[in-house]
Scaffold this motif. Sequence first.
Motif, PDB file in Angstrom:
ATOM      1  N   THR A 135       0.689   8.857   0.580  1.00  0.00           N
ATOM      2  CA  THR A 135       0.397  10.279   0.766  1.00  0.00           C
ATOM      3  C   THR A 135       0.842  11.076  -0.454  1.00  0.00           C
ATOM      4  N   TYR A 136       2.023  10.744  -0.965  1.00  0.00           N
ATOM      5  CA  TYR A 136       2.543  11.462  -2.137  1.00  0.00           C
ATOM      6  C   TYR A 136       1.689  11.177  -3.369  1.00  0.00           C
ATOM      7  N   LEU A 137       1.299   9.908  -3.553  1.00  0.00           N
ATOM      8  CA  LEU A 137       0.473   9.549  -4.704  1.00  0.00           C
ATOM      9  C   LEU A 137      -0.913  10.181  -4.618  1.00  0.00           C
ATOM     10  N   LEU A 138      -1.418  10.330  -3.396  1.00  0.00           N
ATOM     11  CA  LEU A 138      -2.715  10.989  -3.206  1.00  0.00           C
ATOM     12  C   LEU A 138      -2.687  12.399  -3.780  1.00  0.00           C
ATOM     13  N   ALA A 139      -1.569  13.100  -3.542  1.00  0.00           N
ATOM     14  CA  ALA A 139      -1.435  14.464  -4.057  1.00  0.00           C
ATOM     15  C   ALA A 139      -1.391  14.483  -5.586  1.00  0.00           C
ATOM     16  N   LYS A 140      -1.036  13.341  -6.189  1.00  0.00           N
ATOM     17  CA  LYS A 140      -0.981  13.227  -7.648  1.00  0.00           C
ATOM     18  C   LYS A 140      -2.275  12.654  -8.222  1.00  0.00           C
ATOM     19  N   GLY A 141      -3.257  12.431  -7.350  1.00  0.00           N
ATOM     20  CA  GLY A 141      -4.537  11.893  -7.812  1.00  0.00           C
ATOM     21  C   GLY A 141      -4.518  10.407  -8.066  1.00  0.00           C
ATOM     22  N   ILE A 142      -3.604   9.682  -7.411  1.00  0.00           N
ATOM     23  CA  ILE A 142      -3.484   8.232  -7.583  1.00  0.00           C
ATOM     24  C   ILE A 142      -3.797   7.571  -6.249  1.00  0.00           C
ATOM     25  N   THR A 143      -4.963   6.946  -6.148  1.00  0.00           N
ATOM     26  CA  THR A 143      -5.392   6.339  -4.887  1.00  0.00           C
ATOM     27  C   THR A 143      -6.021   4.976  -5.139  1.00  0.00           C
ATOM     28  N   VAL A 144      -6.142   4.201  -4.064  1.00  0.00           N
ATOM     29  CA  VAL A 144      -6.854   2.923  -4.135  1.00  0.00           C
ATOM     30  C   VAL A 144      -8.321   3.173  -4.465  1.00  0.00           C
ATOM     31  N   GLN A 145      -8.875   4.246  -3.900  1.00  0.00           N
ATOM     32  CA  GLN A 145     -10.302   4.531  -4.058  1.00  0.00           C
ATOM     33  C   GLN A 145     -10.690   4.816  -5.509  1.00  0.00           C
ATOM     34  N   ASN A 146      -9.833   5.478  -6.262  1.00  0.00           N
ATOM     35  CA  ASN A 146     -10.181   5.759  -7.667  1.00  0.00           C
ATOM     36  C   ASN A 146      -9.586   4.724  -8.632  1.00  0.00           C
ATOM     37  N   ASN A 147      -9.093   3.604  -8.062  1.00  0.00           N
ATOM     38  CA  ASN A 147      -8.579   2.461  -8.843  1.00  0.00           C
ATOM     39  C   ASN A 147      -7.300   2.759  -9.610  1.00  0.00           C
ATOM     40  N   LYS A 148      -6.666   3.894  -9.323  1.00  0.00           N
ATOM     41  CA  LYS A 148      -5.394   4.210  -9.976  1.00  0.00           C
ATOM     42  C   LYS A 148      -4.223   3.509  -9.287  1.00  0.00           C
ATOM     43  N   LEU A 149      -4.438   3.081  -8.031  1.00  0.00           N
ATOM     44  CA  LEU A 149      -3.386   2.436  -7.235  1.00  0.00           C
ATOM     45  C   LEU A 149      -3.832   1.037  -6.827  1.00  0.00           C
ATOM     46  N   ALA A 150      -2.947   0.065  -7.025  1.00  0.00           N
ATOM     47  CA  ALA A 150      -3.168  -1.298  -6.535  1.00  0.00           C
ATOM     48  C   ALA A 150      -2.108  -1.606  -5.484  1.00  0.00           C
ATOM     49  N   VAL A 151      -2.469  -2.421  -4.521  1.00  0.00           N
ATOM     50  CA  VAL A 151      -1.547  -2.783  -3.436  1.00  0.00           C
ATOM     51  C   VAL A 151      -1.542  -4.300  -3.290  1.00  0.00           C
ATOM     52  N   TRP A 152      -0.324  -4.870  -3.263  1.00  0.00           N
ATOM     53  CA  TRP A 152      -0.164  -6.330  -3.117  1.00  0.00           C
ATOM     54  C   TRP A 152       0.833  -6.578  -1.981  1.00  0.00           C
ATOM     55  N   LEU A 153       0.305  -6.653  -0.770  1.00  0.00           N
ATOM     56  CA  LEU A 153       1.119  -6.884   0.424  1.00  0.00           C
ATOM     57  C   LEU A 153       0.542  -8.066   1.191  1.00  0.00           C
ATOM     58  N   SER A 154       1.265  -8.513   2.218  1.00  0.00           N
ATOM     59  CA  SER A 154       0.815  -9.688   2.959  1.00  0.00           C
ATOM     60  C   SER A 154      -0.534  -9.464   3.617  1.00  0.00           C
ATOM     61  N   ASN A 155      -0.790  -8.241   4.061  1.00  0.00           N
ATOM     62  CA  ASN A 155      -2.042  -7.950   4.776  1.00  0.00           C
ATOM     63  C   ASN A 155      -2.992  -7.062   3.977  1.00  0.00           C
TER      64      ASN A 155
END
Length: 760
Positions: free
Chosen positions: A283-303
Amino acid sequence: MIQLKNYQEEAVNGLLKDTYSALKLPGTRNRMVFKAPTGAGKTVAMAAYLNQLAAEIPDKLDLPKRKVAFIWFAPNQLHLQSYFSLKDYFKELRTIKPIQFEDVSNGKLNPNEVLFVNWQSVNSANNVYVRENEQGKDLIKYIYKAMLDDTEIICILDEAHYHANGTKAKALLQQIGAKIEMDVSATPMFHSDYGYTIKRQEVVDAEMIKKNVVLNPLLDHHQQEGRSLNQVLLDEALKKHKELKQAYESLGSNINPLLLIQLPSDKKTESALDRQLIDEIETYLLAKGITVQNNKLAVWLSNRKDNLDGLEDKECMTDVLLFKQAIALGWDCPRAAVLLIFREIQQEHFGIQTVGRILRMPEQKHYTLPILNNGYVYTNLSKDIIKIVQEDIDYIVQNTAKRIESYQEVCLDSAFINTRLTRNRLSSKFRKCIYEAAEEYFGLSRDLDVTNPESIEAYNTKRLQEKFIELDVSQIEIPIPKNVQLTTEEGYTKVTEKEIFAKTQGELDILFRQFCRDNVGAYAKADSTPVLELGLKMLFEEYLLLNEFQAIKIILFEQNKSKFIELIDIALTKHQILLDQKASEASKRVEHSKWDVPVERIYNEHYLLKEAEQHALKPFYEFNNASTPEKEFVYFLEQNKTHIEWWYKNGDKNKEDFAVTYVDRNGVTRGFYVDFVIKTKSGKIALFDTKTLDSDPEFVAKHNALIQYIEEKSTKDKPLIGGVIVPKGARENRTWKYCDNLITKANDTIGWLSFEPALT
């Protein structure tokens, strides 16, 4: 082929020496340790070690057995990463054969094979590969059959602390009974007198890893300004990421530094705390314009696995990776630069293992901007709780000084001489050397006159025949030694041998490789042998249109050998001249850059906090072993602070430190790191190096180089003064003397000027 750094080559030689000693020890399971810090390139060093061991061991007549096979154990999927790395390394070599279970032939491990094994697939009696199975693949049988063939087994335990300490693991290693077990890790589990340790500073000096990791504990509550603790951490980490990106851009680099955010739970699945924190972070990163959708954020979790493809690329647009501590072992992302760790309160220990993800330099070099040469860690632990592992206390630092806000750039021209050494190996230029040597020694040519009806190969054949080189070797077999025994009489070693003859390409390859190994002179054999092999083969192909099988037989034929050894010696001499020229040019190659007081500077535990109002960085940290003149000059500057806009205590060896060049007594161009840069209220910039008279054998050379620099660079808008400066008199009435002209001696100050900030 990959070139080893100096420290890697030293590690290979150290490991080989102790391996030969360990192979002579009685019994089995003799332990060795190869300790290499994160980012040192231990897999590359191990590949070179395996290559050289396989090449040398047949000649080690004092060993009980002279054949060896390897089993490379690694946890999780790290074995595949190492397998593909070594497969790539050995694609142009034939000494070592990396294999997996499906590649095992003849029902055994063959000499010089490296079997890569996922530890989880063999560490239980119920697991596949350690019991009878439908595929007929049985690790223990492979090993025992190899041993029956007089082949020693060396087990390489990659990251042994992850997998080799349990009851089942110990039982399996006992069952294998390898001659040597080698623990390869940054944090070895074993202790042994045999092995090698790469020191972290060696890797830093080679510019492979960052100089320091800066630990920025949670800011105190007065600086929160209504934000939550997590928001403060995110803000600080994102701010640092932005600063690093701008620093790369200022150097013309497209590297995009990566911010890593690590969740606190070590469990494979996400806990309720994890899920709550993930939501808050996203949520905080979204406000900074960093999201999975715009490829600015990557996520590496078990699921979840979002935007992981290409994440390691230096120019990848992804700015942030959210992950758990259990991220894939061995994951390598050199652009990773900032680590934000949300830790549980009981986890207060920090060490290199904790921050290993951000240690590597993205281009295997240090930069002129110091901010890019450090890794940065943010955590929600307060400074008084954090405990740094003793071994890492000089590397993980908490002392950061920042440049004063009133600072205005001075843009001084600075010089840096890259002193990284060239390895002692045959380079890609060697082939040209051997061609030139062949044209001189044999009279060969590739550039005949177009009016000459004779073909190039016919012409060159005649030239070799004139040198009595036997070329008709199709029916000739090459003798090779067999059943070598050692007998000692009157202190001399005598080798008795029976001869058989090489008939196959494989047999000739072994002999040819040995011939080349014996004739690379003083160059590193492991890396230089393949270069010599290829050079000789290409010589015959390009000058005589002969294939490598024919070439090898011609070279190895007893009547021809001495002439080709002479040819090689001539080529080696030519190559050494090239290397000497290159080294000479490198020693004089000066990298120029514009210098300013760094925006921030990191000070390790060898620096103490000192009061200094006018220092350009706040706070001021003084080196524990600073010289007396340096300390006294700091006192003098602070006493005259009303006349000084700022002063800066310079560093003494790095690209980001201010330096001018000088030529020492031996004619070598070196860097002179001037002690102090001072901006007076009048606008003048003073460059002073503190000494006592005759205290430095290069006193005169350094002073004169600085004077010449000042004369060349001083302008009306940027007036410079300075030189070597020496104290005169007692402390309270002390004056500081310098000369604004060239000098010829360093033992008197007659005619020298006094540095008086009020009048400067």
